[in-house]
Enzyme design. Structure first.
Site, PDB file in Angstrom:
ATOM      1  N   ASN A 134     -28.629  18.449  36.982  1.00 38.36           N
ATOM      2  CA  ASN A 134     -28.174  18.558  38.378  1.00 38.36           C
ATOM      3  C   ASN A 134     -26.653  18.651  38.531  1.00 38.36           C
ATOM      4  O   ASN A 134     -26.177  19.378  39.400  1.00 38.36           O
ATOM      5  CB  ASN A 134     -28.773  17.434  39.244  1.00 38.36           C
ATOM      6  CG  ASN A 134     -28.336  16.055  38.820  1.00 38.36           C
ATOM      7  OD1 ASN A 134     -28.079  15.803  37.654  1.00 38.36           O
ATOM      8  ND2 ASN A 134     -28.243  15.151  39.780  1.00 38.36           N
ATOM      9  N   GLY A 210     -30.558  10.763  33.589  1.00 38.35           N
ATOM     10  CA  GLY A 210     -31.747  11.574  33.861  1.00 38.35           C
ATOM     11  C   GLY A 210     -32.783  10.741  34.595  1.00 38.35           C
ATOM     12  O   GLY A 210     -32.449   9.772  35.281  1.00 38.35           O
ATOM     13  N   SER A 211     -34.035  11.096  34.415  1.00 35.63           N
ATOM     14  CA  SER A 211     -35.101  10.434  35.161  1.00 35.63           C
ATOM     15  C   SER A 211     -35.367   9.034  34.608  1.00 35.63           C
ATOM     16  O   SER A 211     -35.134   8.755  33.416  1.00 35.63           O
ATOM     17  CB  SER A 211     -36.374  11.270  35.071  1.00 35.63           C
ATOM     18  OG  SER A 211     -36.762  11.390  33.720  1.00 35.63           O
ATOM     19  N   THR A 212     -35.890   8.190  35.475  1.00 35.99           N
ATOM     20  CA  THR A 212     -36.226   6.824  35.057  1.00 35.99           C
ATOM     21  C   THR A 212     -37.291   6.854  33.971  1.00 35.99           C
ATOM     22  O   THR A 212     -37.247   6.086  33.005  1.00 35.99           O
ATOM     23  CB  THR A 212     -36.680   6.014  36.287  1.00 35.99           C
ATOM     24  OG1 THR A 212     -35.556   5.904  37.172  1.00 35.99           O
ATOM     25  CG2 THR A 212     -37.162   4.621  35.911  1.00 35.99           C
ATOM     26  N   GLY A 215     -35.687   7.848  30.770  1.00 31.45           N
ATOM     27  CA  GLY A 215     -34.730   6.780  30.450  1.00 31.45           C
ATOM     28  C   GLY A 215     -35.407   5.602  29.776  1.00 31.45           C
ATOM     29  O   GLY A 215     -34.862   5.001  28.843  1.00 31.45           O
ATOM     30  N   GLU A 232     -28.246   6.013  33.345  1.00 31.50           N
ATOM     31  CA  GLU A 232     -27.993   6.402  34.747  1.00 31.50           C
ATOM     32  C   GLU A 232     -29.237   7.153  35.199  1.00 31.50           C
ATOM     33  O   GLU A 232     -29.469   8.294  34.779  1.00 31.50           O
ATOM     34  CB  GLU A 232     -26.765   7.309  34.836  1.00 31.50           C
ATOM     35  CG  GLU A 232     -25.466   6.646  34.419  1.00 31.50           C
ATOM     36  CD  GLU A 232     -24.911   5.695  35.465  1.00 31.50           C
ATOM     37  OE1 GLU A 232     -25.568   5.479  36.503  1.00 31.50           O
ATOM     38  OE2 GLU A 232     -23.818   5.161  35.235  1.00 31.50           O
ATOM     39  N   CYS A 266     -28.677  12.333  42.401  1.00 31.12           N
ATOM     40  CA  CYS A 266     -29.235  10.987  42.211  1.00 31.12           C
ATOM     41  C   CYS A 266     -28.836  10.061  43.340  1.00 31.12           C
ATOM     42  O   CYS A 266     -29.552   9.122  43.644  1.00 31.12           O
ATOM     43  CB  CYS A 266     -28.768  10.426  40.872  1.00 31.12           C
ATOM     44  SG  CYS A 266     -26.985  10.487  40.674  1.00 31.12           S
ATOM     45  N   GLU A 437     -20.617   3.421  34.479  1.00 30.16           N
ATOM     46  CA  GLU A 437     -19.703   4.451  33.983  1.00 30.16           C
ATOM     47  C   GLU A 437     -18.461   4.446  34.868  1.00 30.16           C
ATOM     48  O   GLU A 437     -18.429   3.817  35.917  1.00 30.16           O
ATOM     49  CB  GLU A 437     -20.381   5.822  34.024  1.00 30.16           C
ATOM     50  CG  GLU A 437     -21.549   5.935  33.061  1.00 30.16           C
ATOM     51  CD  GLU A 437     -22.076   7.360  32.964  1.00 30.16           C
ATOM     52  OE1 GLU A 437     -22.623   7.854  33.962  1.00 30.16           O
ATOM     53  OE2 GLU A 437     -21.921   7.974  31.889  1.00 30.16           O
TER      54      GLU A 437
HETATM   55  P1  NAP Z   1     -34.837  14.288  32.650  1.00 27.77           P
HETATM   56  O1  NAP Z   1     -36.009  15.174  32.635  1.00 27.77           O
HETATM   57  O2  NAP Z   1     -35.034  12.841  32.412  1.00 27.77           O
HETATM   58  O3  NAP Z   1     -33.824  14.908  31.571  1.00 27.77           O
HETATM   59  C1  NAP Z   1     -32.517  14.400  31.392  1.00 27.77           C
HETATM   60  C2  NAP Z   1     -32.019  14.815  30.017  1.00 27.77           C
HETATM   61  O4  NAP Z   1     -32.804  14.157  29.012  1.00 27.77           O
HETATM   62  C3  NAP Z   1     -32.150  16.310  29.730  1.00 27.77           C
HETATM   63  O5  NAP Z   1     -31.075  16.745  28.931  1.00 27.77           O
HETATM   64  C4  NAP Z   1     -33.458  16.361  28.944  1.00 27.77           C
HETATM   65  O6  NAP Z   1     -33.597  17.500  28.122  1.00 27.77           O
HETATM   66  C5  NAP Z   1     -33.333  15.095  28.117  1.00 27.77           C
HETATM   67  N1  NAP Z   1     -34.603  14.598  27.580  1.00 27.77           N
HETATM   68  C6  NAP Z   1     -35.859  14.905  27.964  1.00 27.77           C
HETATM   69  N2  NAP Z   1     -36.764  14.240  27.212  1.00 27.77           N
HETATM   70  C7  NAP Z   1     -36.050  13.491  26.345  1.00 27.77           C
HETATM   71  C8  NAP Z   1     -36.417  12.576  25.303  1.00 27.77           C
HETATM   72  N3  NAP Z   1     -37.680  12.289  25.031  1.00 27.77           N
HETATM   73  N4  NAP Z   1     -35.418  11.969  24.609  1.00 27.77           N
HETATM   74  C9  NAP Z   1     -34.116  12.208  24.888  1.00 27.77           C
HETATM   75  N5  NAP Z   1     -33.718  13.085  25.851  1.00 27.77           N
HETATM   76  C10 NAP Z   1     -34.682  13.714  26.575  1.00 27.77           C
HETATM   77  O7  NAP Z   1     -34.036  14.386  34.028  1.00 27.77           O
HETATM   78  P2  NAP Z   1     -33.616  15.711  34.823  1.00 27.77           P
HETATM   79  O8  NAP Z   1     -34.819  16.248  35.484  1.00 27.77           O
HETATM   80  O9  NAP Z   1     -32.782  16.587  33.938  1.00 27.77           O
HETATM   81  O10 NAP Z   1     -32.610  15.094  35.905  1.00 27.77           O
HETATM   82  C11 NAP Z   1     -33.010  14.605  37.128  1.00 27.77           C
HETATM   83  C12 NAP Z   1     -33.047  13.088  37.111  1.00 27.77           C
HETATM   84  O11 NAP Z   1     -31.779  12.566  36.716  1.00 27.77           O
HETATM   85  C13 NAP Z   1     -33.303  12.491  38.477  1.00 27.77           C
HETATM   86  O12 NAP Z   1     -34.216  11.427  38.361  1.00 27.77           O
HETATM   87  C14 NAP Z   1     -31.939  11.969  38.895  1.00 27.77           C
HETATM   88  O13 NAP Z   1     -31.971  10.921  39.851  1.00 27.77           O
HETATM   89  C15 NAP Z   1     -31.375  11.530  37.595  1.00 27.77           C
HETATM   90  N6  NAP Z   1     -29.928  11.452  37.660  1.00 27.77           N
HETATM   91  C16 NAP Z   1     -29.313  10.219  37.660  1.00 27.77           C
HETATM   92  C17 NAP Z   1     -27.927  10.122  37.775  1.00 27.77           C
HETATM   93  C18 NAP Z   1     -27.227   8.797  37.807  1.00 27.77           C
HETATM   94  O14 NAP Z   1     -25.998   8.785  37.623  1.00 27.77           O
HETATM   95  N7  NAP Z   1     -27.901   7.690  38.019  1.00 27.77           N
HETATM   96  C19 NAP Z   1     -27.167  11.282  37.874  1.00 27.77           C
HETATM   97  C20 NAP Z   1     -27.820  12.514  37.869  1.00 27.77           C
HETATM   98  C21 NAP Z   1     -29.193  12.586  37.752  1.00 27.77           C
HETATM   99  P3  NAP Z   1     -34.350  18.841  28.661  1.00 27.77           P
HETATM  100  O15 NAP Z   1     -33.443  19.451  29.652  1.00 27.77           O
HETATM  101  O16 NAP Z   1     -34.537  19.632  27.444  1.00 27.77           O
HETATM  102  O17 NAP Z   1     -35.637  18.349  29.282  1.00 27.77           O
END
Ligand code: NAP
Length: 459
Positions: A134, A210-212, A215, A232, A266, A437
């Protein structure tokens, strides 16, 4: 050797193909980590002032490429150009801010019986940074800039859908003269590259955004090696509007607080909680603000919201809107034709426990829910597994402070929607994350404190 796959990147605004990115294989990840181990030793051996100067050069090179990076983000992620320029400039600012850190990693001198203790903030080694799609540039910099400043090497995995600006930042770091292998960007699948960062014994820390759901898997994998993590994660932040607030300002600013980046934020205030006595008036003011939110060509300077990132993601947001609890109050506008468009949408959920009122949708959708009094507002805001961000609108200073302290979230703003400043700590409570962070202490999260005792006894 593992066969390398690849991802075809699509411009979300017009669905044209913009390129192909080859995935990093497991063997290549391991080779990159080995290079990073060597580079980190070179980097940590430099004088602090030399590391500071290198980070300032990196910032200067990013500054010279702000427009290029911004245009790349417009094409890859569909961010409006105004936002994308801000994001690229933010990376420069974060680098400049943490360029001050190498010369300020100050330990302590502690008098103890028979001598003195001196503490040192030692770098961890190689840090793995895993970034979501994002905000590809800004979130990357929150990890790599303080980690490098603290004397570490960084391997960074961008999200599969939006890797282009991070790849370019890796090239710009090399152009700025960072030691070879110190900052490497490794595009590829989370299940391959991300998981290898977690399981690799020489990756000393993981910063995951990334997603909870993912995470939790990362945290479990890291726990097996007692590896520190910063997490995060997701959010469902509340924008709490009290009857005594400046309702015009609260309503005018609400669309920006949730539809920025098409709600793929997020910190999106995706629940608006409104004191029941002013609910009708608030909705009356909100409707024109939502309908006036400029959705369209991200390359245009006047655009406030572009498309969603991919067809797959738009479909997942649409699924929420197709559910029985998603009662639409009103919608804004979206372009027709190619592109992954969706109109900003305001819902009046059927209950407080409705799926649209409790789950993170991560699209341009907001739920409006009424509350009765201050205690009810706090209880409703806290009735969530998440606790990332939020806003409070009131003209009663005492109430602003009470409610800000009462809502369980890592960051919150009163009569404003600001969440992120690189000078202040950022992160989530509850299942929105672990650790913080940004802010002045961020480099310390990339160090271990070493305690050295010097005996002063004679003979
Ligand atoms: P995601 O599906 O959890 O992916 C995040 C990252 O993790 C991507 O680079 C993904 O790679 C990688 N990943 C996926 N599976 C993994 C595994 N098993 N082991 C290690 N890494 C893995 O999240 P997203 O859909 O990209 O992002 C949206 C989410 O991020 C939302 O829930 C949002 O709220 C959260 N977010 C939080 C913050 C914060 O600061 N709190 C900021 C921004 C976003 P791939 O791309 O190859 O799947």
């Amino acid at each position: 050797m593992t066969q390398a796959g690849s991802t075809t990147l699509i411009n979300p605004a017009d669905e044209s193909v913009i390129g192909e990115v080859v995935h990093t294989t497991l063997e290549e990840v391991d080779a990159a980590v080995a290079r990073a181990v060597g580079a980190q030793r070179v980097w940590a051996a430099l004088a602090p002032a030399e590391r500071a100067a290198a980070l300032r050069r990196f910032a200067a090179v990013v500054d010279a490429h702000v427009e290029e990076l911004a245009q790349l983000e417009v094409r890859n992620s569909g961010h409006p150009i105004g936002s994308a320029r801000w994001e690229a400039g933010h990376v420069r600012d974060v680098l400049n801010y943490y360029a001050g850190a190498p010369e300020r990693l100050i330990g302590q001198q502690i008098p103890v019986a028979g001598g003195i203790d001196v503490t040192f903030h030692e770098p961890l080694g190689v840090v793995g940074v895993i970034v979501p799609w994002n905000f590809p540039m800004t979130i990357a910099s929150w990890g790599f800039a303080p980690a490098l400043a603290a004397g570490n090497a960084v391997v960074l995995k961008p999200a599969d859908w939006t890797p282009l600006t991070a790849i370019r930042l890796g090239e710009l770091g090399a152009e700025a003269g960072l030691p070879e292998g110190l900052f490497q960007v490794l595009p590829g699948r989370g299940s391959v590259v991300g998981e290898r960062f977690v399981s690799h014994p020489q990756v000393a820390k993981i910063v995951f955004t990334g997603s909870t759901e993912v995470g939790k898997r990362v945290a479990a994998g890291a726990a097996a090696l007692v590896k520190p993590v910063t997490l995060e994660l997701g959010g469902k932040s509340a924008n709490v509007v009290f009857g005594d607030a400046d309702l015009e300002r609260a309503a005018a600013s609400a669309p920006g607080s949730v539809f920025d980046n098409a709600g793929q934020d997020c910190c999106a205030r995706s629940r608006i909680l409104v004191e029941r006595s002013v609910l009708d008036r608030f909705l009356e003011l909100l409707e024109p603000a939502v309908k006036g939110f400029a959705v369209g060509d991200p390359a245009s300077d006047i655009t406030q919201m572009g498309p969603l990132v991919t067809k797959q993601h738009r479909d997942s947001v649409q699924e929420f809107l197709d559910g029985p609890d998603a009662v639409v109050a009103f919608r804004g506008f979206a372009p027709e034709g190619p592109g992954f468009w969706m109109a900003p949408t305001v819902l009046l959920p059927t209950s407080r426990t409705a799926r649209v009122a409790t789950e993170e949708i991560f699209g341009p959708v907001v739920s409006v829910l009424p509350f009765d009094d201050e205690a009810d507002a706090i209880a409703l805001a806290n009735d969530s597994i998440y606790g990332l961000s939020g806003s409070i609108w009131t003209n009663d200073l005492g109430r602003g402070i009470r409610v800000a302290r009462g809502i369980q979230s890592g960051t919150i703003s009163v009569n404003s929607h600001s969440s992120v400043r690189y000078t202040t700590p950022f992160g989530g409570a509850k299942q929105s994350g672990l650790g913080r962070e940004l802010g002045p202490d961020a480099p310390l999260a990339f160090t271990d404190t070493k305690n050295v005792f010097f005996s002063t006894s004679a003979g």
